[in-house]
Design a protein around this motif. Structure first.
Motif: not given
Length: 170
Positions: A4-18, A149-160
């Protein structure tokens, strides 16, 4: 801190894959479209912001959240799709329909990810009220579409990383 007290869409975007060559499918439930359209906008804009080409993003619509699983399967079975993002909203209401739908969709999407060995992302809001849904679709709590969307990107990065043997140690 409670949600209730924060924006839930704050995420780490460091090291995202191409993701310039990756192809995405975004599946959108038409039920509660005033919310799901905002989820779609968030997911689409986030993919483009982090390198996806607009021509590599396909959209499919299904009547409601229950149909997200089969629609996602049809996209995930395609060789040219790297990740699927399923977006919907199921609001509590007066009956227990939401419990059955939410459980079925979450279980179906999990099973589909495992079956196809592709990220199929659960971007379904499960709020108690419409206001809670609005708050999580570009409102005060961010946008669950962005997160999906960020989750999809990160999962593709992990798989790679795993398939190339370049997983970070320690």
């Amino acid at each position: 801190m409670s949600s209730a007290d924060k924006n839930l869409s704050v995420f780490n975007t460091a090291d995202l894959p191409d993701i310039a060559t990756k192809r995405f499918a975004i599946l959108v439930a038409e039920w509660n479209s005033e919310v799901t359209e905002k989820l779609f906008e968030g997911a689409y804009q986030t993919l483009v912001q982090y390198g996806a080409k607009p021509e590599n993003i396909e959209r499919g619509n299904v009547p409601g959240s229950f149909e997200l699983t089969l629609g996602s399967q049809w996209f995930a079975q395609r060789e040219d799709i790297d990740a699927v993002i399923a977006l919907g909203v199921v609001i509590q209401g007066e009956t227990k329909h939401n419990d059955y739908i939410n459980h079925s969709v979450s279980q179906g999407i999990t099973n589909l990810s495992l079956k196809t060995n592709k990220p199929v992302i659960f971007g379904v809001l499960t709020p108690n009220t419409m206001q809670q849904a609005v708050d999580r679709a570009g409102g005060i709590h961010g946008n669950k579409g962005d997160e999906a969307a960020i989750t999809a990107i990160k999962m593709l990065g992990l798989y790679s990383q795993i398939t190339k043997g370049s997983v970070k140690r320690g």
